[in-house]
Scaffold this active site. Sequence first.
Site, PDB file in Angstrom:
ATOM      1  N   ASP A 162      -4.832   1.691  10.856  1.00 36.48           N
ATOM      2  CA  ASP A 162      -6.219   1.362  11.159  1.00 36.48           C
ATOM      3  C   ASP A 162      -6.239   0.859  12.615  1.00 36.48           C
ATOM      4  OD1 ASP A 162      -8.916   0.908  10.235  1.00 36.48           O
ATOM      5  OD2 ASP A 162      -8.472  -1.208  10.094  1.00 36.48           O
ATOM      6  N   LYS A 181      -6.764   6.419  10.889  1.00 37.98           N
ATOM      7  CA  LYS A 181      -8.166   6.265  11.297  1.00 37.98           C
ATOM      8  C   LYS A 181      -8.191   6.143  12.809  1.00 37.98           C
ATOM      9  CE  LYS A 181      -9.817   3.370   7.492  1.00 37.98           C
ATOM     10  NZ  LYS A 181     -10.359   2.028   7.200  1.00 37.98           N
ATOM     11  N   ARG A 211      -5.644   0.303  -6.604  1.00 39.22           N
ATOM     12  CA  ARG A 211      -4.433   0.977  -6.115  1.00 39.22           C
ATOM     13  C   ARG A 211      -4.007   2.120  -7.026  1.00 39.22           C
ATOM     14  NH1 ARG A 211      -2.092  -2.270  -2.058  1.00 39.22           N
ATOM     15  NH2 ARG A 211      -2.367  -4.506  -2.329  1.00 39.22           N
ATOM     16  N   ASP A 213       0.933   3.503   4.347  1.00 39.02           N
ATOM     17  CA  ASP A 213      -0.234   4.115   3.712  1.00 39.02           C
ATOM     18  C   ASP A 213      -1.292   4.545   4.730  1.00 39.02           C
ATOM     19  OD1 ASP A 213      -0.826   1.485   4.360  1.00 39.02           O
ATOM     20  OD2 ASP A 213      -1.668   0.952   2.412  1.00 39.02           O
ATOM     21  N   THR A 258      -0.405  -3.657  12.465  1.00 36.87           N
ATOM     22  CA  THR A 258       0.681  -3.817  11.498  1.00 36.87           C
ATOM     23  C   THR A 258       1.892  -2.988  11.931  1.00 36.87           C
ATOM     24  OG1 THR A 258      -0.952  -4.094   9.749  1.00 36.87           O
ATOM     25  CG2 THR A 258       1.310  -3.612   9.055  1.00 36.87           C
ATOM     26  N   LEU A 259       1.667  -1.703  12.237  1.00 30.69           N
ATOM     27  CA  LEU A 259       2.789  -0.841  12.593  1.00 30.69           C
ATOM     28  C   LEU A 259       3.373  -1.196  13.944  1.00 30.69           C
ATOM     29  CD1 LEU A 259       1.998   2.649  11.140  1.00 30.69           C
ATOM     30  CD2 LEU A 259       3.997   1.213  10.751  1.00 30.69           C
ATOM     31  N   GLY A 286       0.775  -1.239   0.000  1.00 31.88           N
ATOM     32  CA  GLY A 286       0.000   0.000   0.000  1.00 31.88           C
ATOM     33  C   GLY A 286       0.808   1.291   0.000  1.00 31.88           C
TER      34      GLY A 286
HETATM   35  P1  IMP Z   1      -3.870  -2.160  10.784  1.00 29.20           P
HETATM   36  O1  IMP Z   1      -2.874  -3.247  11.067  1.00 29.20           O
HETATM   37  O2  IMP Z   1      -5.250  -2.541  11.206  1.00 29.20           O
HETATM   38  O3  IMP Z   1      -3.454  -0.813  11.319  1.00 29.20           O
HETATM   39  O4  IMP Z   1      -4.008  -2.071   9.227  1.00 29.20           O
HETATM   40  C1  IMP Z   1      -3.021  -1.539   8.447  1.00 29.20           C
HETATM   41  C2  IMP Z   1      -3.118  -2.083   7.038  1.00 29.20           C
HETATM   42  O5  IMP Z   1      -4.456  -2.467   6.699  1.00 29.20           O
HETATM   43  C3  IMP Z   1      -2.736  -1.014   6.059  1.00 29.20           C
HETATM   44  O6  IMP Z   1      -1.374  -1.077   5.764  1.00 29.20           O
HETATM   45  C4  IMP Z   1      -3.608  -1.326   4.869  1.00 29.20           C
HETATM   46  O7  IMP Z   1      -2.944  -2.218   4.013  1.00 29.20           O
HETATM   47  C5  IMP Z   1      -4.813  -2.020   5.424  1.00 29.20           C
HETATM   48  N1  IMP Z   1      -5.970  -1.093   5.536  1.00 29.20           N
HETATM   49  C6  IMP Z   1      -6.488  -0.569   6.668  1.00 29.20           C
HETATM   50  N2  IMP Z   1      -7.516   0.251   6.404  1.00 29.20           N
HETATM   51  C7  IMP Z   1      -7.645   0.254   5.065  1.00 29.20           C
HETATM   52  C8  IMP Z   1      -8.537   0.934   4.162  1.00 29.20           C
HETATM   53  O8  IMP Z   1      -9.419   1.737   4.521  1.00 29.20           O
HETATM   54  N3  IMP Z   1      -8.353   0.673   2.826  1.00 29.20           N
HETATM   55  C9  IMP Z   1      -7.401  -0.181   2.367  1.00 29.20           C
HETATM   56  N4  IMP Z   1      -6.536  -0.819   3.163  1.00 29.20           N
HETATM   57  C10 IMP Z   1      -6.666  -0.616   4.505  1.00 29.20           C
HETATM   58 MG    MG Z   2      -1.291  -2.494   3.408  1.00 30.17          MG
END
Ligand code: IMP
Ligand code: MG
Length: 192
Positions: free
Chosen positions: A110, A138, A172, A107, A114-115, A51
């Site tokens: 959420d 978010k 994308r 990118d 992941t981070l 992303g």
């Molecule tokens: P997290 O681990 O929940 O913070 O998610 C992070 C990853 O989820 C990002 O790197 C995106 O690849 C994916 N992601 C989270 N929200 C969205 C969205 O609204 N659209 C597309 N990909 C998302």
């Molecule tokens: Mg991603």
Amino acid sequence: MKKANHDLEADVDYILIDEKRLQSRIRQLAQQIEADYADVDDLLLICVLKGGFVFLSDLSRAIKRPHELDFMGVSSYGSGTESSGAVQIIMDLKQPITGRHVLIVEDIIDSGRTLNYMRSNLLARSPASLRICTLLNKPARREVDVPVDYIGFDIPDEFVVGYGLDFAEIYRNLPYIAVLKPAVFAHLFEQD
Ligand code: IMP
Ligand code: MG
């Protein structure tokens, strides 16, 4: 859905952040990064694939000082819109980062899982410093607290695509951040 003649723009409900706003915010972020790393000779930007690739490409070109790039492939989502919770490194860095000044370029944050995973994984490699830059945030969805140093835009709790972000691996290449029509999601789940 992946047919070559599929009209991606027809699936867009509305544009959340257009190209002009993206570019002007990225210029501001780049200037802030240049100032913060003014005394650092070995800045390394680490792009989180897939992303982050469009954001990295524009951010890197907006930073008018020398820096290196590396890439890390991380997978946390299936083809749906909710995180699986499990984070997996599917492609690792090409070089050690010990003693380097590292800036992670992502990118979107959420849940933060992941981070959070990437951060502790990279910290274990003893960089000189480690900061995080995300284009989108978010806040309403955060489950894990992660320190974020640079945020492009706080956005509402909507699933967004474009500018590197995908739904089911497509969209994308849209040049803006957009929200898809509800029918697009319904259509995908019908077919699966
Ligand atoms: P997290 O681990 O929940 O913070 O998610 C992070 C990853 O989820 C990002 O790197 C995106 O690849 C994916 N992601 C989270 N929200 C969205 C969205 O609204 N659209 C597309 N990909 C998302
Ligand atoms: Mg991603």
